[in-house]
Write a protein that holds these residues in place. Structure first.
Motif, short mmCIF file in Angstrom:
data_model
loop_
_atom_site.label_atom_id
_atom_site.label_comp_id
_atom_site.label_asym_id
_atom_site.label_seq_id
_atom_site.Cartn_x
_atom_site.Cartn_y
_atom_site.Cartn_z
N LEU A 500 0.84 -1.19 0.00
CA LEU A 500 0.00 0.00 0.00
C LEU A 500 0.89 1.25 0.00
O LEU A 500 1.84 1.34 0.77
N GLY A 504 -2.92 4.73 0.45
CA GLY A 504 -3.74 3.55 0.71
C GLY A 504 -4.11 2.76 -0.52
O GLY A 504 -4.97 1.88 -0.45
N LEU A 563 -7.59 -1.74 4.99
CA LEU A 563 -7.46 -0.28 4.94
C LEU A 563 -7.70 0.34 6.30
O LEU A 563 -7.04 1.32 6.68
N HIS A 567 -4.80 2.52 8.04
CA HIS A 567 -5.02 3.91 8.44
C HIS A 567 -4.77 4.10 9.93
O HIS A 567 -4.20 5.12 10.36
N LYS A 587 -11.54 4.14 -1.39
CA LYS A 587 -10.25 3.44 -1.49
C LYS A 587 -10.44 1.94 -1.67
O LYS A 587 -9.71 1.30 -2.45
N ASN A 591 -9.04 -0.19 -4.93
CA ASN A 591 -8.17 -1.35 -4.82
C ASN A 591 -8.82 -2.61 -5.39
O ASN A 591 -8.16 -3.44 -6.03
#
Length: 636
Positions: A500, A504, A563, A567, A587, A591
């Motif tokens: 990543l 992200g 994710l 984060h 996000k 992905n």
């Protein structure tokens, strides 16, 4: 007559006493009832008294209760009620803003609460078992020091090679801040008076790293390399086996008749019959110490009720890596179910081998292990031992050659020339030949039939690992992460994680799509690469690209959790819900689209394996391999 009179007087006295007792009891009950009455009756009585006194022109009297509360006039009743509601709202505001535990944790807490209430003995046995494994099966201080020195040495090597790529010598670069911070922590906390096992190494460690801020990267790297070699020699002299009775009395005396506990990870696999569930019979008395990539683990062996032995590694690992591997294990199990539904993948027996991983705490977990498992790094270690060559000789030779060439170019004022290809070919010719794995396999297997069967399964598993690495954009495994079982040919995923970027998004940082280094190509042979390896890649891609399977939904769920964890680790530690929902959905969708696009490209078949052939050429090209970090061992 006198006796009768006396008896009558005594009876009358007893009756009078009993009547007095009944009156006292009734009075006590009445007083208790009055005390238990709500305060509204007292407020009504007081208000009625005050109104009567006011009507008579008298001054209201003050009672004991009045001294405890402010006086409220009849005209100000509405204002008082509003003030009381406002005060109640103000007092409730901090409770509302307090952080509420996630719903999943609340459900888990409720389950454990019910388990302790309904099955107290089972809950006690499970909690005691977990506590014993966490506290008793820790690595020793020497083993921890060895692992830490290897981590710091690897980080210094990465920074040094990155500096050489920019034309900077390691002697002109300061020590990275993270490395200096860890070295200072070792001096202050690790070498403490309570840790007596490593106190004898403290004076030398202080002499080497007391002024780490003033050191150069090259000097720090050299000293860490020397420390790693010294600690490796110390750890190799330590016992390789321990007695369970010396570590845990509870696990030694554990019997299945006391509590019915299933094997760790028994419910991770898909089972149709409840009778197939295996329970723990007892723990075997010997505890083996296993060393993998300078890290030490305790291998505990559990005997099931079916009479078979099940080994597990007690692994201490960072929480962020452990949870990522568990999520990937869940994804691989979903992929295996889909691969089993198509003819082309089913007849080739294509699947991703997923070991059982059971977390015991945030930093400790049980990982299914096998005595027949080895790794590409261990094969190289045996070759180095037979050739009487240090294990890190190729990396240090690459480091010294590049520094020497950079100094010569600066001294002679020549144009900077990329010499990585020349050094790579030189190491392959002098240090690491391409037939190390092939010779090891021929020595392990007794006949050609067993070797052929192992090579066939190993090639299919290598193709599945290459498929997962490329499609899901995972980190390319180093030699110690390519672990395979000599009895079955299955490749065990180890330390896999998605790549990543700072935003992200999934990305590929290298030109090599997956690991297909010269030794692997030599063992699988070019025929196996163009035949079984390519067909396994194509069959798995076409199976998972079926829109009826809904792989996108599975990917969305897994990538969403990844994710959230990413984060929390990079931006808001200890706050898992910090990322906004819209940003998270965006996000995760990006992905997921990236993965499905790669899958669609790989599954496209137009009469030839164009995309697959390009990937194989990129993975085996020397120009791409020499650009990889030397710590990845591209020559192996």
């Amino acid at each position: 007559q006198q006796q009768q009179q006396q008896q009558a007087a005594a009876a009358a006295a007893a009756a009078a006493a009993e009547t007095a007792q009944q009156k006292q009891a009734a009075a006590a009950q009445q007083a208790q009832k009055e005390e238990q009455k709500p305060g509204e009756d007292k407020e009504r009585k007081r208000a009625r008294t005050e109104s009567d006194d006011a009507a008579d022109g008298k001054t209201p009297t003050t009672s004991a209760d009045d001294t405890k509360r402010p006086r409220v006039q009849p005209d100000d009743a509405a204002k008082a009620a509003a003030a009381k509601q406002q005060a109640a709202g103000t007092a409730a505001a901090p409770k509302a803003t307090a952080q509420v535990p996630p719903l999943a944790l609340q459900h888990a807490s409720n389950i454990m609460h019910q388990l302790r209430q309904k099955h107290s003995s089972l809950a006690t046995a499970m909690e005691t078992m977990i506590d014993e494994m966490i506290t008793r099966f820790k690595p020793t201080s020497e083993e921890e020091l060895l692992r830490t020195t290897l981590v710091l040495l690897t980080e210094c090597l990465k920074q040094a090679f990155a500096g050489l790529d920019r034309g900077l010598d390691a002697a002109d670069i300061a020590v990275p801040s993270q490395v200096a911070l860890h070295l200072r922590r070792l001096l202050t906390s690790f070498f403490s008076a309570s840790n007596t096992a490593v106190l004898k190494y403290k004076p030398k460690f202080e002499r080497d790293f007391a002024d780490v801020e003033k050191m150069t990267l090259d000097s720090c790297l050299r000293k860490l390399h020397a420390w790693h070699q010294d600690m490796t020699a110390v750890v190799n002299q330590m016992p390789k086996c321990e007695r369970l009775e010396d570590l845990s009395h509870f696990l030694t005396t554990f019997l299945s008749s006391y509590s019915e506990i299933d094997l760790p990870g028994e419910h991770l696999e898909h089972r149709t019959a409840s009778r197939s569930t295996i329970r723990i019979e007892r723990f075997m008395p010997d505890l083996e110490v296993v060393h993998k990539h300078s890290a030490s683990y305790r291998r505990v062996v559990i005997r099931g009720r079916n009479g078979r032995l099940y080994p597990y590694l007690v692994q201490h690992s960072p929480a962020r890596h452990a949870r990522t591997e568990e999520r990937l294990g869940q994804l691989f199990r979903m992929v295996n179910v889909l691969l089993d539904k198509k003819k082309e993948s089913r007849k080739r027996n294509l699947c991703l081998y997923v070991p059982r991983m059971v977390p015991l705490s945030t930093h400790v977990r049980l990982v299914q292990d096998d005595d027949h498992c080895t790794s590409l790094e261990e094969v190289f270690h045996e070759y180095c031992a037979s050739a009487r060559m240090p294990v890190d000789a190729p990396i240090m030779q690459c480091y010294d050659d590049r520094r020497r060439e950079l100094a010569r170019q600066k001294r002679e004022k020549l144009d900077v020339r990329d010499v990585r290809k020349e050094i790579f070919d030189n190491i392959r010719r002098l240090k690491v030949p391409s037939d190390i794995v092939s010779r090891y396999m021929r020595a392990v297997f007794p006949d050609h039939t067993s070797l052929w069967m192992f090579k066939r399964q190993f090639t299919s598993q290598l193709a599945m690992i290459a498929f997962a690495t490329h499609v899901f954009q995972l980190a390319k495994g180093a030699p110690h992460t390519l672990r395979f079982n000599l009895a079955t040919g299955n490749i065990v995923p180890w330390e896999l994680a998605p790549n990543l970027d700072p935003t992200g998004a999934l990305f590929v940082p290298d030109r090599v799509p997956f690991r297909l280094t010269p030794n692997l190509v030599n063992f699988v042979t070019p025929v196996g690469i163009t035949g079984l390896f390519s067909s396994a890649l194509l069959a798995s891609a076409q199976t998972l690209n079926d829109p009826d399977f809904g792989l996108r939904d599975y990917l969305g769920a897994i990538l969403r959790d990844e994710l959230i964890a990413w984060h929390a680790n990079h931006f808001s530690p200890y706050l898992k819900s910090a990322i906004e929902n819209e940003q998270l959905v965006t996000k995760a969708s990006f992905n997921t689209s990236s993965v499905t696009k790669r899958l669609n490209t790989l599954a496209t078949f137009d009469g030839g394996n164009g995309a697959i052939d390009l990937l194989i050429k990129a993975a085996t090209a020397s120009t791409n391999l020499c650009s990889m970090p030397p710590t990845w061992h591209p020559w192996l």
